[in-house]
Write a protein that holds these residues in place. Structure first.
Motif, PDB file in Angstrom:
ATOM      1  N   ARG A   1      21.673  31.630  63.176  1.00  0.00           N
ATOM      2  CA  ARG A   1      20.731  30.691  62.569  1.00  0.00           C
ATOM      3  C   ARG A   1      19.648  30.349  63.583  1.00  0.00           C
ATOM      4  O   ARG A   1      19.866  29.547  64.487  1.00  0.00           O
TER       5      ARG A   1
ATOM      6  N   CYS B   1      16.874  28.238  65.036  1.00  0.00           N
ATOM      7  CA  CYS B   1      16.620  26.819  64.783  1.00  0.00           C
ATOM      8  C   CYS B   1      15.132  26.510  64.690  1.00  0.00           C
ATOM      9  O   CYS B   1      14.752  25.351  64.468  1.00  0.00           O
TER      10      CYS B   1
ATOM     11  N   ARG C   1      25.034  28.494  65.290  1.00  0.00           N
ATOM     12  CA  ARG C   1      25.748  28.659  64.030  1.00  0.00           C
ATOM     13  C   ARG C   1      26.359  27.323  63.648  1.00  0.00           C
ATOM     14  O   ARG C   1      26.537  26.441  64.499  1.00  0.00           O
ATOM     15  N   ASP C   2      26.694  27.189  62.372  1.00  0.00           N
ATOM     16  CA  ASP C   2      27.468  26.027  61.948  1.00  0.00           C
ATOM     17  C   ASP C   2      28.876  26.131  62.521  1.00  0.00           C
ATOM     18  O   ASP C   2      29.410  27.244  62.692  1.00  0.00           O
TER      19      ASP C   2
ATOM     20  N   GLN D   1      28.489  21.189  69.088  1.00  0.00           N
ATOM     21  CA  GLN D   1      27.474  21.971  68.375  1.00  0.00           C
ATOM     22  C   GLN D   1      26.541  21.066  67.572  1.00  0.00           C
ATOM     23  O   GLN D   1      25.319  21.213  67.609  1.00  0.00           O
ATOM     24  N   LEU D   2      27.119  20.127  66.837  1.00  0.00           N
ATOM     25  CA  LEU D   2      26.316  19.242  65.994  1.00  0.00           C
ATOM     26  C   LEU D   2      25.536  18.232  66.830  1.00  0.00           C
ATOM     27  O   LEU D   2      24.396  17.888  66.493  1.00  0.00           O
TER      28      LEU D   2
ATOM     29  N   ARG E   1      22.257  19.796  68.138  1.00  0.00           N
ATOM     30  CA  ARG E   1      21.197  19.786  67.132  1.00  0.00           C
ATOM     31  C   ARG E   1      20.573  18.395  67.014  1.00  0.00           C
ATOM     32  O   ARG E   1      19.346  18.243  66.969  1.00  0.00           O
TER      33      ARG E   1
END
Length: 394
Positions: A176, A178, A275-276, A345-346, A349
């Motif tokens: 993904r 960003c 990635r998620d 990860q989150l 972001r």
């Protein structure tokens, strides 16, 4: 003794090999490049990363070349006004049990490589890009791009954000992008004016862009990066870029970071991807670690630290494991790591959106949120991230 195959000889792969070898297993590391080396520039290491390095036996060697910074600074890139600074000196080190430091990637990679070479249980195989794998109840087979085959009791995909092992194991599609392009370079410190040198990680935040810099290589070089929220969709990796191109993309900078950008010469660009989070990255005798398992944006400065944590936890769980229990142990490894790694990860972001790149009213809200925070408040906010996880290395 198990025989583990590790795809990838970067920081994560070598840390995994060392952790498994320290636990009494034999390891074969399959590296796609013809030499074991590390490309790139700076890496930030928080105390959780140093704890893992200490458990692997290379903490002292990494500390020798690391720059132990005094603070993490956030400034307004348009005006030069300071927004917040988190001290990471004595009080921070006492609380978290280690330093916050910055290193050149090779100064993290080389001690891991030396330790693997000194181990009698690690075989390093360069020029061996993993192409595919097979597995059954008894073991794993790996085929490299040149047709060689290797067999073992398990396979760890440590082959980075563009992992070939993940592509076959999870088949979850492309990365993904960003929408952020990052330009990186290294500047000899002797070329940096003394008034712009500081023993700190300094980040200049602008509307939809930021610049970050800090000393590496024992203070001999300045790691310099500039990031632009430009909606990029092509997953560019390490493409050479002209100095004039970089300068043209950041025309509104405060004079101090603008002067630093003008010092950069050998620029390269990447488009940041992640990635998620996923619930599981193991299947049978094959698992993933580091960027192959949970690729994250750079904004939490935890990519290397999370890979080091993975390696230590995996090594702990596989210590004394019989061949027949590998699948169960790999499942426990994912259970131990998925919540924390996914949370980081989150967070990465969120930090990019809320701290580094807001504009207008959102930037004013950020400034109002940061201004009253004390040193203790700031340390409290990173406590879950920079502390050693419960059970890590137990």
């Amino acid at each position: 003794m198990l025989h583990a195959l590790v795809a990838g000889g970067g920081i994560g792969g070598l840390a995994t090999a060392l952790a498994l070898a320290n636990g009494g297993h034999r390891v074969t590391v399959l590296e796609r490049q013809d030499v074991f080396t590390e490309v790139g520039a700076g890496v930030q290491i928080a105390p959780n990363g140093f704890h893992a390095l200490d458990l692997l036996g290379v903490g002292a060697a990494v500390r020798e070349r690391a720059v132990h910074v005094d603070e993490l600074r956030l400034l307004d890139a348009l005006t030069g006004s300071p927004l917040v600074a988190m001290p990471v000196g004595e009080r921070y080190r006492e609380r978290f049990g280690g330093p916050y430091a910055v290193v050149h990637r090779r100064d993290l990679h080389n001690p891991l490589l030396a330790a693997c070479r000194e181990s009698g249980d690690v075989e390093l195989v360069p020029g061996a890009p993993v192409q595919r794998f097979t597995q059954d109840a008894d073991g794993v087979g790996v085929t490299t791009a040149d047709g060689r085959t290797f067999t073992g009791d398990l396979l760890v995909g440590a082959d980075g954000i563009r992992s070939t092992v993940r592509a076959q194991l999870l088949d979850d599609g492309p990365l993904r992008p960003c929408g952020h392009t990052i330009y990186r370079t290294l500047v000899p410190m002797e070329r940096v004016p003394p008034r712009l040198r500081r023993n700190a990680v300094t980040l200049w935040a602008g509307p939809g862009w930021h610049v970050v810099h800090y000393p590496v290589a024992g203070g001999e070089q300045l790691n310099l990066a500039a990031v632009l929220d430009d909606g990029a969709t092509e997953a560019v990796a390490g493409r050479p870029t002209g100095r004039d191109t970089v300068l043209a993309r950041f025309p509104e900078l405060d004079p101090a970071p603008a002067e630093l950008l003008r010092l950069g010469e050998d620029w390269r660009e990447w488009v940041l991807c992640d990635r998620d989070p996923v619930d599981d990255w193991s299947r049978g005798r094959v698992t993933l670690m580091g960027d192959a398992a949970h690729p994250m944006l750079q904004y939490a400065a935890q990519g290397a630290c999370q890979a080091l944590e993975d390696a230590v936890v995996l090594g702990d769980l596989l210590e004394h494991a019989p061949a027949g229990d590998v699948t169960n142990r790999l499942e426990k490894y994912v259970e131990a790591r998925r919540e924390r790694a996914g949370r980081v990860q989150l967070l990465a972001r969120e930090m990019g959106d809320m701290l580094y790149h807001p504009a207008g009213e959102e930037a004013l809200a950020r400034d109002a949120m940061l201004s009253p925070l004390t040193e203790d408040d700031l340390h409290d906010k990173v406590s879950w991230l920079h502390s050693t996880p419960v059970g890590h290395g137990a």
